[in-house]
Write a protein that holds these residues in place. Structure first.
Motif, mmCIF file in Angstrom:
data_model
loop_
_atom_site.group_PDB
_atom_site.id
_atom_site.type_symbol
_atom_site.label_atom_id
_atom_site.label_comp_id
_atom_site.label_asym_id
_atom_site.label_seq_id
_atom_site.Cartn_x
_atom_site.Cartn_y
_atom_site.Cartn_z
ATOM 1 N N VAL A 58 0.850 -1.187 0.000
ATOM 2 C CA VAL A 58 0.000 0.000 0.000
ATOM 3 C C VAL A 58 0.887 1.238 0.000
ATOM 4 O O VAL A 58 1.653 1.456 0.943
ATOM 5 N N ASP A 59 0.806 2.031 -1.053
ATOM 6 C CA ASP A 59 1.519 3.313 -1.090
ATOM 7 C C ASP A 59 0.726 4.340 -0.289
ATOM 8 O O ASP A 59 -0.492 4.461 -0.468
ATOM 9 N N ASN A 163 5.828 3.168 1.660
ATOM 10 C CA ASN A 163 5.307 1.960 1.035
ATOM 11 C C ASN A 163 5.053 0.895 2.101
ATOM 12 O O ASN A 163 5.956 0.131 2.460
ATOM 13 N N VAL A 164 3.818 0.879 2.575
ATOM 14 C CA VAL A 164 3.430 -0.029 3.652
ATOM 15 C C VAL A 164 3.472 -1.474 3.146
ATOM 16 O O VAL A 164 2.974 -1.775 2.062
ATOM 17 N N PHE A 165 4.077 -2.347 3.926
ATOM 18 C CA PHE A 165 4.181 -3.784 3.644
ATOM 19 C C PHE A 165 5.112 -4.101 2.473
ATOM 20 O O PHE A 165 5.119 -5.234 1.989
ATOM 21 N N GLN A 166 5.910 -3.153 2.018
ATOM 22 C CA GLN A 166 6.837 -3.429 0.914
ATOM 23 C C GLN A 166 8.196 -3.818 1.472
ATOM 24 O O GLN A 166 8.834 -3.042 2.177
ATOM 25 N N ASN A 167 8.649 -5.002 1.128
ATOM 26 C CA ASN A 167 9.854 -5.568 1.714
ATOM 27 C C ASN A 167 11.107 -5.239 0.910
ATOM 28 O O ASN A 167 11.816 -6.124 0.481
ATOM 29 N N VAL A 197 -3.954 6.893 -0.308
ATOM 30 C CA VAL A 197 -3.380 5.543 -0.332
ATOM 31 C C VAL A 197 -3.730 4.867 -1.648
ATOM 32 O O VAL A 197 -4.723 5.189 -2.294
ATOM 33 N N SER A 198 -2.903 3.911 -2.035
ATOM 34 C CA SER A 198 -3.159 3.104 -3.222
ATOM 35 C C SER A 198 -2.854 1.650 -2.912
ATOM 36 O O SER A 198 -1.759 1.332 -2.432
ATOM 37 N N SER A 199 -3.837 0.785 -3.148
ATOM 38 C CA SER A 199 -3.579 -0.651 -3.109
ATOM 39 C C SER A 199 -2.820 -0.963 -4.386
ATOM 40 O O SER A 199 -3.405 -1.049 -5.461
ATOM 41 N N CYS A 200 -1.499 -1.077 -4.266
ATOM 42 C CA CYS A 200 -0.610 -1.066 -5.428
ATOM 43 C C CYS A 200 -1.045 -2.065 -6.509
ATOM 44 O O CYS A 200 -1.210 -3.263 -6.230
#
Length: 226
Positions: A58-59, A163-167, A197-200
């Motif tokens: 999620v951006d 960038n939430v949850f981006q590893n 927010v954007s659900s990438c």
């Protein structure tokens, strides 16, 4: 006391759901996979971003109200400086703006893996991959921000996202998208702001199962209340 309950399920079954109780101040919005959403948050409240199916990046961008007059926005470069280069932030750390002032404090984190270095995907990014017209985070957030006066995705690309949850920090150890169904982050709001927010929509090469999935936004929470 308002309770937010997260139900953990496998991504191949029904999505996790947030039980937000009956508080009139607490609201939940489901962001469809590959699309965007914008919402205002007030100082002294908290909001939560929930990955319903797992492995969904999620951006997140934010602008201090009033937008665009304040000219103040969430800044990853300033946040990296304030955190002495530490990424991702730990619980209790603050994300700051281009005025080097705290805007959000991270108060809960079920994933502990996020990115503070990469730009939002954009039309040129997909055109380069032979996918002109593919949805992008920059366009998703710009569309969602239209009611606040955003006119072009280029206004969104001027702000690097959290960038939430981006590893990105540990790509050699686990997948780029490594969050589990029901994983979430929660932020205490320190400045009145509008959040985009954007659900990438990135689905190239089977990433995330080859399909962007829904995420949930919960707003109006009391800091420290579960």
């Amino acid at each position: 006391m308002t309770k937010v309950k997260v139900e953990y399920v496998e991504a191949s079954t029904q999505p996790a759901r947030a039980d937000i109780g009956d508080s009139s101040r607490v609201k939940q919005h489901i962001v469809p996979g590959g699309h965007g959403y914008a919402f205002e948050v007030k100082r002294g409240t908290s909001f939560r971003i929930i990955d319903l199916h797992g492995r969904q990046i999620v951006d997140m961008m934010a602008w201090v109200l009033p937008y665009p007059d304040s000219c103040e926005h969430l800044s990853m470069s300033y946040t990296r400086y304030v955190l002495n280069g530490e990424a991702p932030p730990a619980i209790g750390d603050c994300l700051v703006t281009n005025k080097q002032e705290p805007i959000f404090k991270l108060t809960a984190d079920a994933c502990h893996t996020h990115d503070m270095t990469f730009m939002a995907c954009n039309p040129a990014f997909y055109a380069e991959k032979g996918l002109p017209g593919h949805r992008s985070c920059a366009e998703n957030i710009a569309e969602a921000m239209e009611p606040w006066g955003m006119r072009s995705y280029l206004e969104a690309t001027s702000v690097d996202p959290f960038n939430v949850f981006q590893n990105t920090p540990d790509m050699t150890l686990k997948d780029l998208g490594c969050s589990r169904p029901g994983d979430y982050v929660e932020f205490e709001v320190l400045k009145d702001a509008v959040v985009g927010v954007s659900s990438c929509p990135y689905d190239v090469g089977g990433f995330g199962g080859g399909k962007a999935t829904d995420v949930a936004i919960v707003t109006g929470l009391k800091p420290g209340k579960k």
